[in-house]
Every structure is written in structure tokens, then in C-alpha cells.
Design a protein around this motif. Structure first.
Motif, PDB file in Angstrom:
ATOM      1  N   THR A  14       0.798  -1.232   0.000  1.00  0.00           N
ATOM      2  CA  THR A  14       0.000   0.000   0.000  1.00  0.00           C
ATOM      3  C   THR A  14       0.825   1.275   0.000  1.00  0.00           C
ATOM      4  O   THR A  14       0.260   2.357   0.136  1.00  0.00           O
ATOM      5  CB  THR A  14      -0.932   0.038   1.234  1.00  0.00           C
ATOM      6  N   SER A  15       2.140   1.183  -0.173  1.00  0.00           N
ATOM      7  CA  SER A  15       2.942   2.401  -0.024  1.00  0.00           C
ATOM      8  C   SER A  15       3.677   2.822  -1.294  1.00  0.00           C
ATOM      9  O   SER A  15       4.664   3.545  -1.234  1.00  0.00           O
ATOM     10  CB  SER A  15       3.945   2.212   1.118  1.00  0.00           C
ATOM     11  N   GLY A  16       3.209   2.392  -2.447  1.00  0.00           N
ATOM     12  CA  GLY A  16       3.805   2.825  -3.698  1.00  0.00           C
ATOM     13  C   GLY A  16       5.076   2.087  -4.083  1.00  0.00           C
ATOM     14  O   GLY A  16       5.729   2.459  -5.054  1.00  0.00           O
ATOM     15  N   VAL A  18       7.381  -1.206  -5.415  1.00  0.00           N
ATOM     16  CA  VAL A  18       7.223  -2.058  -6.591  1.00  0.00           C
ATOM     17  C   VAL A  18       6.228  -3.188  -6.312  1.00  0.00           C
ATOM     18  O   VAL A  18       5.498  -3.612  -7.206  1.00  0.00           O
ATOM     19  CB  VAL A  18       8.601  -2.593  -7.075  1.00  0.00           C
ATOM     20  N   GLU A  19       6.183  -3.673  -5.066  1.00  0.00           N
ATOM     21  CA  GLU A  19       5.234  -4.741  -4.729  1.00  0.00           C
ATOM     22  C   GLU A  19       3.792  -4.300  -4.925  1.00  0.00           C
ATOM     23  O   GLU A  19       2.954  -5.075  -5.378  1.00  0.00           O
ATOM     24  CB  GLU A  19       5.440  -5.207  -3.269  1.00  0.00           C
ATOM     25  N   GLU A  20       3.506  -3.041  -4.622  1.00  0.00           N
ATOM     26  CA  GLU A  20       2.148  -2.543  -4.842  1.00  0.00           C
ATOM     27  C   GLU A  20       1.851  -2.422  -6.329  1.00  0.00           C
ATOM     28  O   GLU A  20       0.783  -2.833  -6.796  1.00  0.00           O
ATOM     29  CB  GLU A  20       1.932  -1.193  -4.166  1.00  0.00           C
ATOM     30  N   ARG A  21       2.799  -1.885  -7.084  1.00  0.00           N
ATOM     31  CA  ARG A  21       2.571  -1.719  -8.527  1.00  0.00           C
ATOM     32  C   ARG A  21       2.388  -3.066  -9.217  1.00  0.00           C
ATOM     33  O   ARG A  21       1.581  -3.195 -10.131  1.00  0.00           O
ATOM     34  CB  ARG A  21       3.734  -0.944  -9.151  1.00  0.00           C
ATOM     35  N   GLU A  22       3.166  -4.073  -8.798  1.00  0.00           N
ATOM     36  CA  GLU A  22       3.073  -5.395  -9.421  1.00  0.00           C
ATOM     37  C   GLU A  22       2.067  -6.307  -8.721  1.00  0.00           C
ATOM     38  O   GLU A  22       1.798  -7.402  -9.194  1.00  0.00           O
ATOM     39  CB  GLU A  22       4.446  -6.061  -9.424  1.00  0.00           C
ATOM     40  N   ALA A  23       1.537  -5.862  -7.583  1.00  0.00           N
ATOM     41  CA  ALA A  23       0.582  -6.630  -6.780  1.00  0.00           C
ATOM     42  C   ALA A  23       1.122  -8.019  -6.419  1.00  0.00           C
ATOM     43  O   ALA A  23       0.418  -9.014  -6.474  1.00  0.00           O
ATOM     44  CB  ALA A  23      -0.764  -6.737  -7.491  1.00  0.00           C
TER      45      ALA A  23
END
Length: 142
Positions: A14-16, A18-23
Motif C-alpha cells: 500500500t505504499s507505492g 514495486v510490490e504494490e505496482r506489481e501486486a
């Protein structure tokens, strides 16, 4: 649900980053079974292995090894509710034969930040003392 994800996953997703962008979060240092248990808990709030663990008394050492792996990963990623669930499962599979593995795990510091680990350590040591007492005070060996 998000309440079971732990702070690491909540932040990563939830903080922008790479893990959030790639889910997705890469977890390549852990066994598939351990990661599957972590994901199962994050989405359902339970782990089937830990629920059926009480009934797997036929091989407590193998069960303990799997629970220790899950507990280590849960502590590493700060999934505290899962860490506590693992501690309960570890208490259920304490035997004289599994004590050395559990003591080694407690000594490696994986659960250092979990207050319930002190209770598990006390219970483990008490079980160890009772076991030695049973050996020393039991019937004479032929």
C-alpha cells in the motif's frame, strides 16, 4: 483480510513500492508449503496444517519442523496473529523428543519480538525438567 497481513505486507502492498505496482511480493527464500500457509492465513485467518496438527500425533517431530518454519516466516514478516497461532500449535506438539528442536528455535531469536515466546520457553523448560525427573525417578533400568 488486511488485519491478518502484518505490517510488512500492509506497507509493501500500500505504499507505492514495486510490490504494490506489481501486486506481488517475492518470497523465494522459503519453502512453497511455508509460503502457502502464510498466504492461506493472510486471506482466511487460519492455517489448515495448524488446525489438524493436534491430530497428527504420529509424527510430532515432522509436524514441529513444519510449524517452526511457518512461525519463523510469520515472525520475519511480522504477521503476529500467525506467530501466536504457531506458538499454540508448538505447545500442542511438545514431546521429550521434540524439545531440542524447539529450544534451538527459541534460542535462534526468531521469536524475540513476540511476548508469547517467553511463555513457550517457560513451558518448554518445565516439560524438559519433568522429563528429566521422570527419567531419574522412574523405575530402575534392568
Amino acid at each position: 483480510t488486511q488485519s491478518t497481513w502484518g505490517e510488512f505486507f500492509r506497507s509493501a502492498l500500500t505504499s507505492g513500492m514495486v510490490e504494490e505496482r506489481e501486486a506481488r511480493v517475492a518470497m523465494t527464500d522459503h519453502s512453497h508449503e511455508t509460503v502457502a500457509a502464510l498466504v492461506e492465513f493472510c486471506y482466511s485467518g487460519r492455517v489448515a496444517l495448524l488446525q489438524r496438527q493436534e491430530h497428527e500425533a504420529s509424527d510430532p517431530a515432522s509436524t514441529m519442523a513444519r510449524v517452526l518454519d511457518i512461525a519463523r516466516v510469520a515472525a520475519l514478516y511480522a504477521v503476529d496473529p500467525l506467530t501466536l497461532l504457531c506458538i499454540g500449535a508448538l505447545q500442542n506438539c511438545l514431546t521429550f523428543a521434540t524439545l531440542p528442536a524447539l529450544l534451538a528455535f527459541l534460542d535462534d531469536g526468531a521469536l524475540a519480538s513476540c511476548p508469547a515466546s517467553a511463555l513457550l520457553r517457560r513451558e518448554t523448560m518445565a516439560r524438559l525438567e519433568r522429563g528429566f525427573s521422570d527419567i531419574l525417578c522412574g523405575p530402575a533400568l534392568a
